[in-house]
Design a protein around this motif. Structure first.
Motif, mmCIF file in Angstrom:
data_model
loop_
_atom_site.group_PDB
_atom_site.id
_atom_site.type_symbol
_atom_site.label_atom_id
_atom_site.label_comp_id
_atom_site.label_asym_id
_atom_site.label_seq_id
_atom_site.Cartn_x
_atom_site.Cartn_y
_atom_site.Cartn_z
ATOM 1 N N SER A 286 0.810 -1.217 0.000
ATOM 2 C CA SER A 286 0.000 0.000 0.000
ATOM 3 C C SER A 286 0.840 1.263 0.000
ATOM 4 C CB SER A 286 -0.945 0.014 1.209
ATOM 5 O OG SER A 286 -0.212 0.021 2.427
ATOM 6 N N ILE A 287 2.142 1.131 0.287
ATOM 7 C CA ILE A 287 3.001 2.318 0.294
ATOM 8 C C ILE A 287 3.059 2.943 -1.092
ATOM 9 C CG2 ILE A 287 5.253 1.295 -0.275
ATOM 10 C CD1 ILE A 287 6.347 2.950 2.164
ATOM 11 N N GLY A 288 2.751 2.154 -2.100
ATOM 12 C CA GLY A 288 2.732 2.665 -3.461
ATOM 13 C C GLY A 288 1.660 3.715 -3.704
ATOM 14 N N ASN A 289 0.694 3.815 -2.785
ATOM 15 C CA ASN A 289 -0.342 4.850 -2.903
ATOM 16 C C ASN A 289 0.178 6.237 -2.560
ATOM 17 O OD1 ASN A 289 -2.202 2.820 -3.479
ATOM 18 N ND2 ASN A 289 -2.853 2.631 -1.341
ATOM 19 N N LEU A 290 1.339 6.302 -1.931
ATOM 20 C CA LEU A 290 1.862 7.578 -1.424
ATOM 21 C C LEU A 290 2.672 8.276 -2.520
ATOM 22 C CD1 LEU A 290 2.963 6.401 2.132
ATOM 23 C CD2 LEU A 290 0.704 7.114 1.333
#
Length: 496
Positions: A286-290
Motif C-alpha cells: 500500500s506504500i505505493g499509494n503515497l
C-alpha cells in the motif's frame, strides 16, 4: 526544527517576539513601546471588558513576572501599571481591551509557570513561550486557560514531568508544541480530544509507552512529529484515519511490529520518516499509494523481504533511506523516474541484481550509499555523469568491468569508494579532473597498470587507498607534493 503556525497566527506578532530581545538591546523602551501594542478582532469579544477584568489580567501577568529571575524581569520592564494592553512587550489585545496573545518566543525567559494564573486570561488565543529557559512542570491549572486558545507553544525549553491531561480541555487548539523539552511518561488518550489540531509536535523528549489509538481521532492533523523519544509498541492502524497528514515523523524511538498497511491511506503525505526503530516484516504494498512522497526514511530497522513493485509509483522522491535492514531482491526500476532523487542510502542490506537504469541518468544525485550489498553489473555501464554528486560509496559489492573515465566529470565529488569489488583495467587518468576529491578508495580490486600522475592534481586529496591490487611501476612524484594527503596505502598493490 522550525515551527509552522496556522495562517491565522499574526505575522506581525511573530516578528515582534522573534526580535524583541534584539530590539531591547538596541533601543530604549520609550522609543519602541508603541511597537508592541497590537490589537486584533479575530475570534475576539468586541464589547469592552470592565476595568476590573482588565486589571485582573494585568495582575496575573505581573504576579508571574515577579516569580521569574531578575534578568527576565528586566527584559519585561515594560510590564507595569494596570493596563496590559498599554505598551507591554509581547502582549497583544482584542479591541475589547482583553489580552489576546502572549508571544515571548526567544526572549531569554528564565523561571517556571507555577505562578501564572491561567484562569485570569479568559480570552487568550495564542500563548507562545518557545525557545526560552523555562523549567519545572506544566501546572495542572493549564486546563483553566481560555477555551478559545488555538496556539500553545512551549517548545525548546527545559520543562520536566508528565504532560498534564488537563491539556485535553483545550479543544480549540490547532497548534500544540511541547517539543525539545524533558517530558516523560506516556502520551495519554486525552490527546484524542484535540480534534482541531493541525500541528502536533512532541519530538525530542523522554516520552515512553505506546502511541495511543486515539491519535487516529485527530483527522485535521497536517504534521505529527513524535521523533526522538522512547516510544514502544506498534504504529497504531488508526493512523490511517489521518488523511490530511503531510508529515509523519516517528524516527528514533523503539517502535516494533509491522508497518501497518493503513499507512497507504495517507495519500497527502510528503514526508514519512520511520528510521531508527525496531520495525520488522516487509514494506506493505500500500506504500505505493503515497505518490506525493518526497522523503521516505526506513533506515536502521529490522525490515526484510523484497521491496514491493508498487514503490515504482513513488516518482517524486528526493530522499530514500533503506539502509541497515535485511532487504533482499532488486532495487526499484523507476527509483529516479522523476529525476528528483538527491539522497539515496541503501547500504547494509542484501540487495542483488543490477543498478536500475533510471539511476544511471539521475543527474540530481548528491549522496549515494550502496555499500555492503550483493549488487552486480558492469560498473562502467551502470553509472553515468553526475554534476551534483558529492559522495558515493559502492564498496563491498560484486561490480566488475573497467573503471570509467566519467568519474572525472563529477566535478563536485569529494568521496569515491569502489573498494572490495572486481574492477579490472587501469586507473583512468581522467580521475585527476575531479578536483574536489578528498577520499579515493579503490582498494581490493583487480586494477592493473601504473598509478596515473594525474592523481597528483587533486589538491584536496586527504586519503588515497589502492592496496591489494595489481598495479605496477613507481609512485608518481606529484603525489608527494599533495599538501593535504594524510593516508597513502599501497600495501600489496604495486609489483615491480
Amino acid at each position: 526544527m522550525a515551527h509552522e503556525y496556522p495562517s491565522s497566527y499574526s505575522l506581525l506578532s511573530r516578528l515582534v517576539i522573534t526580535f524583541c530581545f534584539f530590539i531591547f538591546l538596541l533601543f530604549p523602551l520609550s522609543s519602541i513601546s508603541s511597537f508592541y501594542v497590537i490589537f486584533t478582532s479575530a475570534s475576539a469579544p468586541t464589547i469592552a471588558i470592565s476595568k476590573v477584568e482588565q486589571h485582573q489580567e494585568a495582575l496575573a501577568l505581573l504576579a508571574w513576572k515577579v516569580s521569574l529571575d531578575n534578568q527576565t524581569q528586566v527584559l519585561l520592564s515594560s510590564w507595569f501599571g494596570r493596563n496590559s494592553c498599554h505598551h507591554w512587550i509581547g502582549v497583544a489585545c482584542h479591541r475589547s481591551g482583553s489580552v489576546s496573545d502572549l508571544n515571548l518566543q526567544s526572549c531569554g525567559l528564565r523561571g517556571t509557570l507555577q505562578d501564572l494564573n491561567f484562569s485570569s486570561l479568559p480570552n487568550l488565543l495564542t500563548l507562545n513561550l518557545s525557545n526560552n529557559s523555562l523549567h519545572g512542570t506544566i501546572p495542572t491549572n493549564i486546563g483553566n486557560i481560555s477555551k478559545l486558545i488555538t496556539i500553545l507553544d512551549f517548545g525548546s525549553n527545559h520543562f520536566t514531568g508528565v504532560i498534564p491531561e488537563q491539556l485535553g480541555f483545550l479543544t480549540s487548539l490547532s497548534f500544540l508544541s511541547l517539543a525539545s523539552n524533558n517530558f516523560r511518561g506516556s502520551i495519554l488518550p486525552f490527546i484524542g480530544n484535540l480534534k482541531n489540531l493541525t500541528i502536533l509536535h512532541l519530538y525530542e523528549n523522554k516520552l515512553s509507552g505506546s502511541i495511543p489509538q486515539e491519535i487516529g481521532l485527530l483527522r485535521s492533523l497536517n504534521h505529527l512529529e513524535l521523533s526522538n523519544n522512547n516510544l514502544i509498541g506498534p504504529i497504531p492502524p488508526s493512523i490511517g484515519n489521518l488523511r490530511n497528514l503531510t508529515r509523519l515523523y516517528l524516527y528514533t524511538n523503539k517502535l516494533s511490529g509491522f508497518i501497518p498497511q493503513e499507512i497507504g491511506l495517507l495519500r497527502s503525505l510528503n514526508h514519512l520518516k520511520l528510521s531508527f526503530n525496531n520495525l520488522n516484516g516487509s514494506i506493505p504494498a500500500s506504500i505505493g499509494n503515497l505518490s506525493s512522497l518526497t522523503k521516505l526514511g526506513l533506515g536502521h530497522n529490522k525490515l526484510s523481504g523484497a521491496l514491493p513493485p508498487e514503490m515504482n509509483n513513488i516518482t517524486h522522491l528526493k530522499t530514500l533511506q533503506l539502509y541497515k535492514n535485511n532487504f533482499i531482491g532488486q532495487l526499484p526500476d523507476e527509483i529516479c523516474l522523476g529525476r528528483a532523487l538527491v539522497n539515496f542510502t541503501a547500504h547494509g542490506n542484501q540487495f542483488t541484481g543490477p543498478i536500475p537504469k533510471s539511476l544511471k541518468i539521475c543527474t540530481s544525485l548528491f549522496r549515494v550509499r550502496l555499500e555492503r550489498n550483493q549488487l552486480t553489473g558492469d560498473i562502467a555501464e551502470s553509472f553515468g555523469v553526475y554534476p551534483n554528486l558529492n559522495y558515493i560509496d559502492l564498496s563491498s559489492n560484486n561490480f566488475y568491468g573497467e573503471l570509467s573515465e566519467n568519474w572525472g566529470q563529477c566535478h563536485k565529488l569529494t568521496h569515491l569508494n569502489i573498494s572490495n569489488n572486481h574492477i579490472s583495467s587501469a586507473i583512468p587518468p581522467q580521475l585527476g579532473r575531479a578536483t574536489q576529491l578528498q577520499r579515493l578508495d579503490l582498494s581490493s580490486n583487480r586494477l592493473s597498470g601504473k598509478i596515473p600522475k594525474e592523481l597528483g592534481m587533486l589538491p584536496l586529496l586527504f586519503e588515497l587507498l589502492l592496496t591489494n591490487n595489481n598495479l605496477s611501476g613507481s609512485i608518481p612524484l606529484k603525489l608527494g607534493k599533495l599538501a593535504n594527503l594524510h593516508t597513502l596505502d599501497l600495501w600489496e598493490s604495486i609489483c615491480g
